[in-house]
Design an enzyme around this catalytic site. Structure first.
Site, PDB file in Angstrom:
ATOM      1  CG  LEU A 501      50.803  31.616  14.317  1.00 19.80           C
ATOM      2  CD1 LEU A 501      49.838  31.603  13.153  1.00 19.80           C
ATOM      3  CD2 LEU A 501      50.180  30.971  15.535  1.00 19.80           C
ATOM      4  N   GLY A 502      55.307  30.680  13.725  1.00 18.78           N
ATOM      5  CA  GLY A 502      56.401  29.850  13.243  1.00 18.78           C
ATOM      6  C   GLY A 502      57.276  30.619  12.295  1.00 18.78           C
ATOM      7  CG  PHE A 506      58.879  30.575   1.278  1.00 23.63           C
ATOM      8  CD1 PHE A 506      59.760  30.671   0.220  1.00 23.63           C
ATOM      9  CD2 PHE A 506      58.227  29.385   1.484  1.00 23.63           C
ATOM     10  CE1 PHE A 506      59.976  29.600  -0.621  1.00 23.63           C
ATOM     11  CE2 PHE A 506      58.429  28.302   0.652  1.00 23.63           C
ATOM     12  CZ  PHE A 506      59.306  28.405  -0.409  1.00 23.63           C
ATOM     13  CG  ASP A 619      60.199  22.378   1.292  1.00 27.76           C
ATOM     14  OD1 ASP A 619      60.854  21.393   1.676  1.00 27.76           O
ATOM     15  OD2 ASP A 619      60.235  23.472   1.887  1.00 27.76           O
TER      16      ASP A 619
END
Ligand code: NAG
Ligand code: NAG
Ligand code: NAG
Ligand code: NAG
Ligand code: NAG
Ligand code: NAG
Ligand code: NAG
Ligand code: NAG
Ligand code: NAG
Length: 827
Positions: A501-502, A506, A619
């Site tokens: 998915l990506g 991390f 973030d």
């Protein structure tokens, strides 16, 4: 200056009188003619900032003459004299100021190793003095402003405040800032920074003094055009000096008590650090190129760079590090060597399988390809196989490319969809299933320690991001509704991690389906540093943080070194894909955008104020806001910083995430509070409004910065619809748009006390509170005053008709710079 001169004169006279005693007493800041330093003797600058003497870097057995910080407890060398001529002993070596006025280094056999080579006629009145700036200078005692030689003109890898890096126009020579070879060897390494020898005002970084892989862009009087983050820089006073003799930049620190250095690092990046006395560590707050893997040939031949793992360099399958010792010391340039030689290299006498090709996908292709005009992939493969020097080929939309010799610049990244076929001896193809096998890069973890050395500085900042964290009960291993999955279960749920998915900050995320047909997103954490017990307790803490606008954690897996997190699946992906890549997806309408802004803010309020272990996200950016089936926003990746280890997470957020979401206080090295999230939220809100990245570099190299333009429009009371994403064609609620713009502008104020809390942001967006007009943030003002090089968004949006809107915002006289909130009459 006068007293300094006299004082200095007296000291030097004293030394001349004592010239019978050639060695120095401790505490001096000068070496006079005939005097020398040996063994542990040092000189210290007047205010005790810097020290000069012999040192041995790390575990090295070699001695060097260098300058280091006296007040900084972590040994940090800012200049080295004999970089590539180490000494094996310091007690009988000497750093001596000769009668001819030269400072020289002599080894045990009194052989000249290094010299300042200065030709001066002031010989007998020369003195070497270590200044408080870290500059070692040969001066004339009769007139201290006469400089004979300066270490600042011959930098090593560090550029200190008040130093300069420039171009000598008489000789056309540039001053080079050259990286160390490895963390224990100051000899000149692969990477150099210099001012453009061609005479322009841009800095360049080269690999091996040949291949340029980074430029700062030219100086426009305020910033370098390709370094827009300099706009929010108010610790340094940067200036460009050009005269008939030279062009150079110099910088100084406004607040003299801040200890700061700029270094051409072994990593091939230039980095700026400040010293944090509270944590006794260097705080890295700026690095260029932003991504480690943009450094040319960082991992050497057959090495592959991966932004998401530490160490960044690994070897391709079938290869091992060529010089494991150097890899341990963060010098990757030697690259990797074959485990098994190619069949063609062995000649025909040995009978073995023919060489094969390993298919590697999601890779950035190596540098220096040779293009071949062939008809199909089979011919491309055959052309490579026919030449023994050919080590790989690719066949894609650009046709056939082959490579000879060591492959340089390979990069493993989910953003890249290129494929390469790597030539290997048959026995190195694991499973031997031939060229169709999908390859993976094996990461050779040789340098965990090496990484840690460079990362020591990051520890503290993230620790600020966690506050009020009480000790978590470790006895109840997993609490609440979290499921502990077996690795096998997740493997089968994700069909062996096949649907990516990506590649989040991390680790990579994969889609999966549980036996009960629940769809999940599985995050394979990378760079994990914790033991199982601690991992479980951290995970159970994250598991207790539950809110409609936070991504829900279902469970986790911890088996041997594997660490995975299982989240609810978000069918609509992340906000950035909706805002910035609208070709495939539908344009988000205003109402949805407003709800996303509001929902995200509510999620952050929960993180900041409501949950038991409060956290700062650190973030916030569109990539970390996920959307569920109803486009309800959910904040992702909270709490992970602690899980993967602070150092790693800090690297990720700073090095990759500097595209303008970071609050100025990150840069100034002071403690970060929840207001840092407010700043990032404000930056993101501008992007939600405008539908594009705040800061975009156009083809002509100029940087466009939306918030500046928006803040000006807002304050000038101009037509606010011009700020809206043109794709919405003016369809919005003008009152909401006005509120959103104001709140975004308040959120990005330089002074965190002027920013609202997330709780107030929610109330303003809900219309419960009304807010006055914001001032233009100071750091944005700097940009606005310098129009010529910055282009703002002006096109179609400003011509837009005002239909769809009702009231236009009238100019307000409010010039107050303080946030003032009033209860709205509406509520
Ligand atoms: C001193 O340097 C010279 C020249 O580099 C070298 O030949 C000699 O062995 C060195 N002496 C010692 C004791 O290292
Ligand atoms: C001094 O001159 C020698 C011989 O010309 C040269 O090898 C050395 O690099 C020079 N040293 C410096 C510091 O420039
Ligand atoms: C420098 O001084 C020394 C003794 O103090 C003397 O022997 C020498 O001749 C002087 N040299 C010059 C160039 O004046
Ligand atoms: C010292 O040197 C500077 C620069 O060369 C010169 O301008 C100045 O007049 C000199 N001072 C004295 C006292 O000689
Ligand atoms: C230095 O470079 C400039 C421009 O490239 C050229 O005009 C000049 O002649 C060069 N000077 C020397 C000393 O090489
Ligand atoms: C670096 O450049 C030098 C000289 O240009 C060359 O001999 C050397 O092979 C290069 N190093 C690498 C690793 O390519
Ligand atoms: C910045 O540095 C320049 C040159 O060193 C100096 O003229 C200027 O006054 C400095 N500006 C500030 C605000 O300190
Ligand atoms: C300068 O920096 C020190 C240490 O970070 C800080 O305590 C001090 O307040 C700063 N001074 C000014 C004028 O900002
Ligand atoms: C690399 O460093 C690790 C940890 O310090 C050590 O165990 C290993 O032996 C080192 N390897 C080499 C080749 O120096």
């Amino acid at each position: 200056m006068g007293t300094r001169n006299i004082q200095f004169f007296l000291i030097s006279v004293l030394f001349l009188c004592l010239s019978l005693k050639p060695h120095l007493s401790t505490g001096a800041d000068t070496i006079s003619v005939g005097q020398s330093l040996s063994g542990k003797q040092t000189i210290i600058s007047e205010d005790g900032n810097f020290e000069l003497g012999f040192f041995t870097p790390g575990n090295s057995q070699n001695y060097y003459i260098g300058i280091w910080y006296k007040k900084v407890s972590a040994p940090t060398y800012v200049w080295v004299a004999n970089r590539d001529k180490p000494l094996s002993d310091s007690s009988s070596s000497e750093l001596k100021l000769l009668e001819d006025g030269n400072l020289v280094l002599l080894n045990e056999s009194k052989i000249l190793i290094w010299s300042t080579n200065s030709t001066s006629d002031t010989s007998n009145s020369t003195v070497a003095m270590l200044l408080d700036t870290g500059n070692l200078a040969l001066r004339n005692t009769l007139n201290l402003s006469v400089s004979i030689w300066e270490s600042f003109d011959h930098p090593s890898d560090t550029w200190l405040p008040d130093g300069k890096i420039g171009l000598n126009k008489l000789t056309n020579k540039t001053q080079l800032l050259t990286s160390w070879r490895n963390s224990e060897d100051p000899a000149p390494g692969m990477f150099t920074l210099e001012l453009d020898p061609g005479g322009t005002s841009q800095y360049l970084i080269h690999w091996n003094q040949s291949k340029q892989y980074w430029t700062s862009g030219t100086w426009n009087g305020q910033i370098f055009s390709l370094v827009p983050e300099m706009r929010s820089n108010y610790i340094y006073n940067f200036s460009y000096v050009t005269n008939e003799k030279e062009n150079y930049f110099t910088y100084s620190v406004y607040n003299k008590s801040i200890i700061s250095r700029f270094v051409m690092d072994l990593s091939g990046q230039i980095k700026q650090y400040t010293w944090l006395e509270s944590s006794k560590s260097w705080n890295l707050f700026w690095a260029q190129p932003r991504k480690q893997c943009e450094v040319y040939a960082l991992c050497g031949p057959f090495g592959s760079c991966n932004e998401a793992v530490l160490p960044f360099c690994g070897c391709l399958e079938g290869f091992d590090p060529q010089f494991p010792k150097d890899w341990n010391l963060s010098d990757w340039s030697g690259g990797c060597m074959r485990k098994t030689p190619l069949q063609c290299e062995l000649g025909t006498t040995v009978i073995r399988d023919e060489d094969r090709f390993l298919h590697i996908s999601n890779i950035k292709l190596p540098a220096n390809p040779q293009s071949l005009a062939v008809l199909n992939a089979e011919d491309c493969k055959a052309s490579c196989l026919n030449k023994c020097s050919c080590t790989g080929y690719a066949y894609g939309s650009d046709g056939c490319s082959i490579w000879h010799g060591g492959l340089l610049g390979l990069q493993q990244s989910s953003d890249d969809d290129s494929d390469i076929y790597l030539r290997l001896a048959a026995s190195d193809l694991s499973g031997g299933s031939g060229s169709k096998k999908k390859g993976t890069v094996t990461w050779v973890i040789v340098g965990a320690i090496a990484g840690v050395i460079t990362l020591l500085g990051f520890v503290i900042v993230l620790s600020w991001c966690w506050w009020k964290r009480g000790s978590v009960g470790t006895s109840q291993a997993v609490e609440g509704s979290l499921v502990s999955f077996g690795y096998r279960d997740l493997q089968s749920a994700t069909k062996n991690f096949s649907e990516k998915l990506g590649g989040g900050g991390f680790g990579s995320v994969f889609k999966g389906t549980l036996p009960d047909s629940t769809v999940i997103a599985v995050k394979k954490l990378e760079g994990i540093s914790q033991g199982e017990k601690q991992f479980r307790s951290e995970v159970s803490t994250i598991g207790t943080i539950q809110h409609l606008n936070l991504v829900r954690l279902h469970g986790f897996c911890t088996e041997s070194t594997k660490r995975l997190l299982v989240y609810e699946y978000m069918p609509n992906g992340s906000l950035d894909s909706h805002l910035f890549h609208q070709k495939e997806s539908k344009v988000l309408d205003w109402k949805t955008r407003y709800q996303i802004a509001l929902g995200t803010a509510r999620g952050l309020v929960y993180l900041h104020e409501k949950c038991r272990d409060c956290i700062i996200h650190c973030d916030i950016k569109p990539e970390n806001i996920l959307l569920d089936a109803e486009l309800c926003p959910k904040v992702a990746d909270f709490g992970l910083a602690k899980l993967v280890g602070r150092e790693f997470s800090r690297v990720l957020t700073t090095m990759r995430g500097t595209r303008g979401y970071l609050a100025p206080e990150w840069i100034s090295g002071i403690a970060v509070t929840a207001k840092a999230d407010v700043y990032s939220y404000g930056m993101m809100l501008f992007e939600v409004i405008s539908g594009r990245r705040n800061s975009e570099q156009s083809e002509d190299g100029k940087v466009r910065f939306f918030p500046t333009w928006a803040a000006n429009k807002l304050i000038e009371g101009e037509e606010i619809l011009s700020l809206l994403d043109p794709k919405l064609e003016g369809n919005s609620n003008v009152e909401e748009l006005n509120r959103a713009c104001r709140v975004a502008c308040w959120c990005i104020q330089d002074d965190e006390a002027h920013r609202p809390s997330m709780g107030q942001v929610v109330q303003i967006l809900e219309g419960v509170l009304e807010v006055n007009l914001p001032p233009i943030p100071r750091s944005l003002k700097v940009l606005a005053e310098n129009h010529e090089d910055i282009i703002f968004f002006t096109e179609s949006s400003s011509n837009q008709s005002t239909q769809g809107g009702s009231t236009s915002v009238t100019s307000s006289q409010t010039k107050s710079s303080a946030l003032s909130l009033t209860m709205s009459s509406k509520s």
